[in-house]
Design an enzyme around this catalytic site. Structure first.
Site, PDB file in Angstrom:
ATOM      1  N   ASP A 142      20.742  54.060  55.099  1.00  0.00           N
ATOM      2  CA  ASP A 142      20.641  53.051  56.062  1.00  0.00           C
ATOM      3  C   ASP A 142      21.093  53.578  57.502  1.00  0.00           C
ATOM      4  O   ASP A 142      21.646  54.864  57.422  1.00  0.00           O
ATOM      5  CB  ASP A 142      21.589  51.793  55.697  1.00  0.00           C
ATOM      6  CG  ASP A 142      20.959  50.551  56.085  1.00  0.00           C
ATOM      7  OD1 ASP A 142      20.152  50.583  57.193  1.00  0.00           O
ATOM      8  OD2 ASP A 142      20.995  49.540  55.356  1.00  0.00           O
ATOM      9  N   HIS A 161       1.765  37.158  59.799  1.00  0.00           N
ATOM     10  CA  HIS A 161       3.209  37.864  59.334  1.00  0.00           C
ATOM     11  C   HIS A 161       4.301  37.147  59.897  1.00  0.00           C
ATOM     12  O   HIS A 161       4.148  36.340  60.803  1.00  0.00           O
ATOM     13  CB  HIS A 161       3.344  39.379  59.646  1.00  0.00           C
ATOM     14  CG  HIS A 161       2.566  40.186  59.045  1.00  0.00           C
ATOM     15  ND1 HIS A 161       1.155  40.769  59.120  1.00  0.00           N
ATOM     16  CD2 HIS A 161       2.612  41.148  57.809  1.00  0.00           C
ATOM     17  CE1 HIS A 161       0.613  41.401  58.303  1.00  0.00           C
ATOM     18  NE2 HIS A 161       1.511  41.965  57.375  1.00  0.00           N
ATOM     19  N   LYS A 166       8.309  40.705  62.367  1.00  0.00           N
ATOM     20  CA  LYS A 166       7.449  41.929  62.481  1.00  0.00           C
ATOM     21  C   LYS A 166       7.148  42.427  64.055  1.00  0.00           C
ATOM     22  O   LYS A 166       7.024  41.604  64.830  1.00  0.00           O
ATOM     23  CB  LYS A 166       6.166  41.743  61.827  1.00  0.00           C
ATOM     24  CG  LYS A 166       5.186  43.093  61.711  1.00  0.00           C
ATOM     25  CD  LYS A 166       4.072  42.835  60.702  1.00  0.00           C
ATOM     26  CE  LYS A 166       3.161  44.125  60.612  1.00  0.00           C
ATOM     27  NZ  LYS A 166       3.920  45.219  60.107  1.00  0.00           N
TER      28      LYS A 166
END
Length: 265
Positions: free
Chosen positions: A33, A153, A157
């Site tokens: 991460d 979407h 996004k």
């Protein structure tokens, strides 16, 4: 096969971890991460309510230690940073990141001379079957039909049109002997004049929690054909990504896509 996950605390990362834990023949070996992420140091399965024994880290070399393959659905700049380390360590990659520019795509192709890479705008088996349907439809409907691609979407996004929509456009353009770079129309506003019959139009919708909807419209006089794919969860992406990782097991190097993985070429 030992698999590491980039973006481990994100929506797609969590789905991938859950899928790996439920799949025989693969194991979670690393979870990456961003530096500063509140998830760093936590067990990768914490948000799933189970222990994996794998701690989330921002140290790329530590996260890739022991990995055969890294699955990456992050952002172009992050993926390219991961790629440099993976190439040096000999770790293969499955890349579902979208939004690469030409230089980024060239970097993937160069790295694929050293490691196996599956790079696909969409890992879903259904979407890749849709690509084949579009190829057939475009050849059959090559004259007299206007082609428009509509995609929707979720509000989070960051790139548009989606990588899947662009891939659909590329499939259709190639089937028609056109270059998408010269025939694509990404926006219309004001007095546009009549539609260029050789153009391929794109329309983008962003809102809510839409996982991913794509429709390609072949609009003729007196009839309209629509080929659509709608995703209701990210599960299909996770399934395809793990399938792609297993495909790379005996591939020392090379750049592949999901059509290769599924034997559709």
């Amino acid at each position: 096969m030992n698999i590491a996950i980039a973006g481990a605390s994100g929506r797609m990362g969590r789905m991938l971890i859950e899928h790996i834990l439920a799949t025989e023949g693969v194991s979670l070996s690393g979870a990456l991460d961003l530096p500063g992420s509140p998830a760093l140091g936590q067990d990768a399965g914490l948000l799933l309510g189970r222990q994996t024994g794998v701690a989330i880290t921002a140290d790329l070399e530590a996260g890739l230690a022991g990995a055969d393959c890294l699955i990456d659905f992050t952002r172009p700049e992050g993926t390219l940073a991961h790629l440099a380390v993976a190439k040096r360590l000999g770790v293969k990659m499955v890349i579902g990141t979208t939004g690469f520019d030409d230089a980024g795509k060239a970097a993937l192709a160069e790295a694929a001379k050293s490691i196996g890479i599956v790079f696909a705008a969409n890992m879903s088996v259904g979407v890749n079957a849709t690509f084949k349907l579009l190829e057939v439809a475009a050849k059959l409907l090559s004259t007299g039909y206007d082609i428009e691609i509509i995609e929707a979407h979720h509000r989070f996004k960051v790139d548009a049109p989606s990588g899947t929509a662009l891939k659909m456009g590329e499939v259709v353009a190639e089937a028609l002997g056109r270059d998408l770079k010269t025939c694509a129309v990404y926006a219309r506003e004001g007095h546009t004049g009549e539609r260029d019959p050789n153009s391929i139009g794109f329309a983008t919708v962003r809102g809510g929690d839409i996982v991913g909807d794509h429709t390609v419209m072949f609009a003729g006089i007196g009839e309209r054909i629509e080929i659509s794919h709608k995703s209701s969860s990210r599960q299909s992406y996770a399934d395809g990504a793990v399938r792609a990782a297993r495909f790379l097991a005996d591939k020392p190097n090379g750049l592949f896509d999901m059509q290769d993985v599924l034997g559709l070429k």
